[in-house]
Structure formats: structure tokens, C-alpha cells
Design an enzyme around this catalytic site. Structure first.
Site, mmCIF file in Angstrom:
data_model
loop_
_atom_site.group_PDB
_atom_site.id
_atom_site.type_symbol
_atom_site.label_atom_id
_atom_site.label_comp_id
_atom_site.label_asym_id
_atom_site.label_seq_id
_atom_site.Cartn_x
_atom_site.Cartn_y
_atom_site.Cartn_z
ATOM 1 N N HIS A 109 25.999 -2.873 -24.526
ATOM 2 C CA HIS A 109 27.443 -2.290 -24.354
ATOM 3 C C HIS A 109 28.836 -2.292 -25.365
ATOM 4 C CE1 HIS A 109 26.772 -6.708 -26.555
ATOM 5 N NE2 HIS A 109 27.976 -6.267 -26.662
ATOM 6 N N HIS A 198 31.824 0.902 -29.909
ATOM 7 C CA HIS A 198 30.400 1.583 -30.673
ATOM 8 C C HIS A 198 29.896 0.623 -29.406
ATOM 9 C CE1 HIS A 198 30.094 -1.632 -32.853
ATOM 10 N NE2 HIS A 198 29.333 -1.562 -32.941
#
Length: 255
Positions: A109, A198
Site C-alpha cells: 500500500h 512508496h
């Protein structure tokens, strides 16, 4: 508003889908500050002892207390065979080069908030505010383009992350600011000022930033090889935003 409740493998878990936007004239009431509502710390008899072995050795950033739910918002990035293969390859490379054993991350995620703590009776208002913020947000694509080593603020965990292309940062920053506006209503900590969007693929307890960065270039080469061979597997369409609060998942579907 249409709300779907879906079952899961764990009966204690609950998932809520928000599939229609709020009416334009709906106003979310202004909430009192967290300090106004808190009124003091929960008694020691309600505190629960933290046992790192119960969650793979991870160390909590805050004490676990009854009636307080860890909450954060994020964009899901579905796993695929290329990501899993890269994850194993990077893990093996680190083990051979540094004799460090990293743990494979689950549920890839992109974070949009810090993990914050909410009193149980705040959650409904918190979610309603998020729903209002996201109601006009449209879907967009994101793709991973680099590898980077991170360590959290508390120096309790180090991560191997795959960063997102900067061309989508404007959309991501808009989402973060929407989340920040809601977080400010509760006097909680906003997202990091230096944003680095990220997904984390591996982690290890403690601060191993310096030693892992010593082989970051080699790990980057491995990632770029996978990216060149399977580019589409490192792209996803952002169709919904998740807000996980304790054992309940709230899903906000984008237009």
C-alpha cells in the site's frame, strides 16, 4: 449513501464500502478537539501489555489501550507474481550480502496518513469527514519506478520500499492534504512534511538504514531488471482509498 457490509475470513473484521458520494449540501459537523474530548488518560487497569512476539516483533509507536483504535488511510497496491518474485529475490540478496533476515511485507500500500489513534466514538465522524473530502476525487494511475531504503521516525523498523513516479505526486499530495484536513479536526499529527510515496516490500526490526544503503545500488539494479521485463505489473489504477481503523475497513470508491 450506499454502504455494503462484506464478510471476511475473520468474523471480527468488518468492511464498509462507500459507493456513492455525499450530497453536495451535506455538512460534516465541526468536532471538538481531541484534547477537549479526552478528559484524561484511561485508567491503568484498562491498559493492555504490548507483546512484540504477537505481531512479528514489531514495536508499537504508542501504548495499546482499550477503546483506542489505530487508524490510517492508504491506497492499496495489489500483489502480483512479479512483485512477489522481486520481494523474494531482494530478500535473498540481502541475506547473502549482509546476513540480515528481512520479513516480507503483506498488503502492499501507499500511505496517505500516519498511523493515528482514535477513540472509538470518534470513528464515525472521522470517516464521514473523509468521505466528504474524497467524494469528487477521480481515479488515476500510479507506477513504481525506483527502490529506496527507509527507516521510521522511531528507529524501530527499517524498510525496503519501491517509490512512485513523481509525475503523480500532485494527485497524491491532494489526497494527503484532504486527509490532513480531517486529521487536524482531531488535533492529531499530520502526514510527513517530506513526502516520499512508496510501497514497502520488506522490513526488519531496528535501524539498519546505513548497512542496507551500502547495497542499495545493487538492489536498485535488480528492481530495474524486473521493471524492464514486467512493466505493467508495477502499474495500478487508484480506484479506491482505504481507511483502516482497528478491525474495520472503510473503502472510499473514486469516480
Amino acid at each position: 449513501m450506499l454502504v455494503d457490509y462484506s464478510s471476511s475470513e475473520d468474523d471480527d473484521k468488518e468492511e464498509v464500502d462507500y459507493k456513492k458520494s455525499l450530497p453536495n449540501n451535506r455538512q460534516v459537523p465541526k468536532l471538538p478537539s481531541a484534547l477537549e474530548l479526552l478528559g484524561g488518560r484511561i485508567s491503568a487497569s484498562e491498559d493492555c501489555e504490548d507483546t512484540p512476539d504477537d505481531h512479528e516483533g514489531r514495536i508499537r509507536s504508542f501504548a495499546h489501550e482499550r477503546g483506542i483504535w489505530a487508524t490510517f488511510c492508504y491506497i492499496p497496491f495489489l500483489e502480483n507474481s512479479s512483485l512477489i518474485s522481486l520481494q523474494v529475490r531482494i530478500k535473498d540478496s540481502i541475506r547473502k550480502a549482509l546476513n540480515l533476515e528481512l520479513t516480507e511485507a503483506r498488503d502492499f500500500h501507499v500511505s496517505l496518513t500516519r498511523t493515528v489513534v482514535l477513540r472509538h466514538h470518534w470513528i464515525e465522524s472521522f470517516v464521514a469527514s473523509l468521505e466528504a473530502k474524497f467524494q469528487h476525487t477521480r481515479k488515476f494511475s500510479i507506477h513504481l519506478n525506483s527502490l529506496r531504503i527507509y527507516c521510521n521516525e522511531e528507529n524501530t523498523r527499517t524498510f525496503v520500499g519501491l517509490t512512485l513516479s513523481e509525475e503523480v505526486f500532485p494527485q497524491l499530495k491532494n489526497l494527503v492534504e484532504s486527509c490532513n484536513e480531517v486529521v487536524r479536526e482531531f488535533n492529531l499529527k499530520e502526514f510527513y512534511r517530506e513526502m516520499s510515496f512508496h510501497i514497502s516490500i520488506l522490513w526488519i526490526v531496528g535501524n539498519h538504514l546505513e548497512v542496507l544503503r551500502s547495497i542499495e545500488n545493487e538492489l536498485q539494479e535488480i528492481f530495474l531488471q524486473y521493471l524492464g521485463e514486467n512493466f505493467d505489473d508495477f502499474v495500478t489504477v487508484v480506484e479506491k482509498i482505504h481507511c483502516k481503523s482497528g478491525n474495520k475497513m472503510h473503502n472510499f470508491h473514486l469516480l
